[in-house]
Design an enzyme around this catalytic site. Structure first.
Site, PDB file in Angstrom:
ATOM      1  N   ASP A  34     -26.274 -29.353  -3.270  1.00  0.00           N
ATOM      2  CA  ASP A  34     -24.908 -29.283  -3.318  1.00  0.00           C
ATOM      3  C   ASP A  34     -24.277 -30.687  -3.622  1.00  0.00           C
ATOM      4  O   ASP A  34     -23.444 -31.145  -2.843  1.00  0.00           O
ATOM      5  CB  ASP A  34     -24.416 -28.864  -2.112  1.00  0.00           C
ATOM      6  CG  ASP A  34     -24.948 -27.599  -1.497  1.00  0.00           C
ATOM      7  OD1 ASP A  34     -25.321 -26.710  -2.625  1.00  0.00           O
ATOM      8  OD2 ASP A  34     -25.367 -27.257  -0.270  1.00  0.00           O
ATOM      9  N   GLU A 228     -19.081 -19.071  -5.132  1.00  0.00           N
ATOM     10  CA  GLU A 228     -19.017 -20.088  -4.097  1.00  0.00           C
ATOM     11  C   GLU A 228     -19.102 -21.311  -4.717  1.00  0.00           C
ATOM     12  O   GLU A 228     -18.944 -21.500  -6.009  1.00  0.00           O
ATOM     13  CB  GLU A 228     -20.436 -19.800  -3.050  1.00  0.00           C
ATOM     14  CG  GLU A 228     -21.640 -20.141  -3.798  1.00  0.00           C
ATOM     15  CD  GLU A 228     -22.844 -20.014  -2.861  1.00  0.00           C
ATOM     16  OE1 GLU A 228     -22.589 -20.108  -1.587  1.00  0.00           O
ATOM     17  OE2 GLU A 228     -24.020 -19.981  -3.193  1.00  0.00           O
TER      18      GLU A 228
END
Ligand code: FUB
Length: 664
Positions: A34, A228
């Site tokens: 991420d 997301e």
């Protein structure tokens, strides 16, 4: 290979903390997922999540993250691990054992009106102490030099979800996006730690219940499918909302929950004229990972005039996709502001300095039957090698030979028959004869005609008759200085001409942070610098022969791509005497402080901020007994170089040479 133990060679990287040279993936000593990239003061900072292998029983076969590290780079090639900036135990509102520190973000707010005061705001999801799901917290730091992020007492009210991303828009406002049950956005207050009071409130139906949510759902105008990891940015007056997305047409073609053929996340984007939307879907930024890695998560940043996509993949964990690694590739916009699809590469970005090992397995192109393989499938972090069959080739774009007189090729190879590699740099070519290394890795140095200076694409072709495995290659002016050779534990070495002991067991550095060497007073050393055990046990010990009288500990550590500053080194060797040699003295120079033990006794301590000087300190008279005498040392280093030299001298100050040195 990426974290190759390049122990025997010159390595010139100087770094404040742990440094790595990167292609994809860019961080080689831990999992990083991420990745949010931000540019502060002309340097690029990376705030990824930190996947770990589950430390708890029963093993979590799921995301497992206990803390965050910050990384930084000036060129996207050399990366510094600036260390851990926040851990789950530090979050007042978080469950300290949840391992749920998912995708973060960090922004800087300049000192505008003495309200926000020039601070860094680090946004992170975590599982709350009470209740279920996720909250989003903020930790605040005054600077990134020695970042001390202090988490707020409670999480942001009004946000229940994961993957925060803060957009600092040109309208002067900051907007926070997050995921979890779709993508949402809300305006932040100027204090950056609360949602603004004038945010819209949406009422949504969940079964029979009505739920009020602050902010706006971004999903309404986007194609269906799980989303997301929002990352929003502004460019040329347009707002971009980019996100990992499970495309409907891949997994659920009719949108009715039909056959799911292992759908995974691609990266998609939408655009708007307003930070809070509505956002219009525009297309794909990166397709689903071919190997089935379920997630992707990214950020997009402009750095020194070039746009980059930071994303993750599970290169170092091919059979468990919750242990991921950060990659970077170039990203380009079309004239109309739309984004061109990015194909993931191994080569990644930036220019590789050929004076350091160039890992050609991170190729730009490959052919002729060449393949890459992991060095060790029990330790994927050891990276890859390139296997070149006859006529196989590998191309690696953008290397910089720097020098106008580079003439030395060093290539780390493994062969079972003598062969030949052809090196191309642009239109330049040179043949590199490769010896039969009998199935062992060997660094082969070859002088060639002067190579072109500056940046070129590099190609290696196997123009011999048999297979060659290549680990890495360097191109330098002269043969690289080798500081160490592997020592043979069955050999009895002699002290050198001047009596210096050059054969040692050296232990990889142990972390002992110190900003200065001035703390190395006797009491500190007694407490912190203790003797290693009598025998070297463990894979972190290496039997080495120093090519110089002084044992270059800094080079030992940097060659191993280990921490070089703020460390303790241990050394052991054995002096074998045919008869007692009495009334000698141990003479040591060390940088910095050190302690020394002969057999069971401490015989010498060098305290203070020392430089390595021959015979800087000598022991009281001691005896070397007939047979084995174990000499052990511990050297501590703060922020500088580190080495030591050791010999025994007799009553007249002459070197003791009538003994043997063994590592057995
Ligand atoms: O890293 C944990 C979660 O996986 C992130 O929060 C998601 O975006 C996905 O990448």
């Amino acid at each position: 290979m990426n974290i190759i133990k390049n122990l025997f060679t010159f390595a010139s990287a100087f770094a404040a903390m742990t440094t790595v040279n990167a292609q994809n993936p860019i961080i080689h000593n831990q999992f990083t997922a991420d990745p949010t990239a931000r540019v502060f003061n002309g340097r690029l900072y990376l705030f990824p999540s930190h996947d770990i292998i589950s430390p708890v029983e029963p093993e979590r076969k799921w995301f497992c993250m206990a803390d965050y590290h910050m990384f930084s780079s000036n060129d996207l090639v050399e990366w510094t691990d600036n260390g851990m900036i926040l851990s789950q135990e530090q979050v007042p509102w978080g469950n300290p054992a949840a391992f749920s520190m998912w995708a973060p973000d960090c922004v800087f707010v300049p000192n505008k009106d003495n309200l926000r005061n020039g601070k860094y705001y680090f946004y992170f999801p975590d599982a709350p102490k009470e209740g279920r799901g996720f909250g989003v917290g903020v930790a605040v730091a005054d600077n990134l030099f020695q970042p001390k992020f202090v988490p707020q007492e409670s999480n942001i009210k009004g946000i229940s979800g994961i993957d925060p991303c803060v957009l600092q828009a040109s309208d002067g406002n900051s907007y926070i996006f997050w995921g979890g049950g779709g993508l949402r956005v809300a305006k932040l207050k100027e204090n950056m730690i609360e949602l603004a009071d004038d945010n819209p409130v949406e009422t949504m139906k969940m079964g029979d219940r009505e739920i009020k949510s602050i902010g706006v759902s971004c999903d309404k105008t986007l194609p269906k499918g799980f989303k997301e990891g929002p990352f929003a940015f502004e460019r040329n007056g347009k707002f971009y909302l980019t996100y990992p997305w499970v495309r409907k047409e891949k997994g659920d073609p009719d949108g009715k929950g039909g056959t799911i053929d292992n759908p995974t996340e691609c990266l998609a984007y939408a655009m708007s004229d307003n930070p809070m939307g509505p956002y219009e879907y525009k297309g794909i930024i990166m397709a689903e990972h071919e190997n089935g890695c379920w997630t992707n998560h990214h950020s997009i940043v402009e750095f020194k005039g070039q746009w980059y996509l930071f994303y993750h993949h599970n290169d170092y964990s091919p059979s468990f996709d919750k242990n991921r690694s950060t990659c970077i590739d170039y990203l380009y916009f079309n004239e109309d502001g739309t984004i061109q699809e990015v194909k993931p590469t191994k080569r990644g970005v930036g220019i590789s300095d050929t004076r350091k090992p160039v890992q050609v397995d991170r190729y730009s192109d490959i052919g002729g039957g060449a393949t890459i393989e992991y060095h060790d499938t029990l330790n994927y972090f050891l990276g890859w090698k390139t296997v070149l069959p006859k006529k196989g080739w590998v191309k690696y774009d953008r290397v910089d030979t720097k020098s106008s007189s580079a003439q030395n090729v060093c290539v780390k190879v493994k062969t079972t028959a003598a062969g030949k590699l052809t090196l191309s740099l642009g239109s330049y070519t040179a043949d590199v004869a490769v010896p039969n290394t009998k199935g062992e890795w060997q660094e082969v140095d070859v002088t060639v005609s002067t190579m072109p200076s500056g940046v070129n694409d590099l190609k290696l072709t196997n123009s011999g008759a048999s297979e060659v495995e290549v680990d890495w290659i360097t191109l330098t002016e002269s043969p690289r200085e080798k500081y160490f050779n592997k020592a043979d534990v069955n050999t009895k070495y002699s002290p050198d001409e001047e009596g210096f002991i050059r054969s040692w067991w050296l232990r990889e550095p142990l972390d002992k942070p110190n900003r200065s060497n001035t703390v190395f007073v006797d009491s500190y050393l007694r407490e912190n610098l203790t003797a290693p055990a009598m025998t070297p046990v463990g894979a972190d010990w290496h039997a080495l022969e120093s090519n110089r009288f002084n044992v270059k500990l800094f080079r030992f550590a940097s060659g191993m791509e280990k921490q070089v500053y703020g460390v303790i080194f241990h050394a052991i060797t054995v002096i074998e005497c045919a008869e007692d040699i009495n009334d000698v003295r141990l003479a040591v120079g060390s940088n910095s402080a050190s302690r020394w033990w002969l057999n069971d006794d401490e015989v010498l301590m060098l305290s203070g901020d020392r430089r390595m000087v021959r015979d800087d300190a000598v022991s009281a008279r001691i005896n070397l007994k007939k047979g084995r005498n174990v000499l052990r040392g511990a050297v501590i280093n703060g922020p500088g170089m580190s080495d030591f030299c050791v010999r025994f001298i007799d009553e007249k100050g002459e070197p003791v040479k009538n003994c043997k040195i063994t590592l057995k």
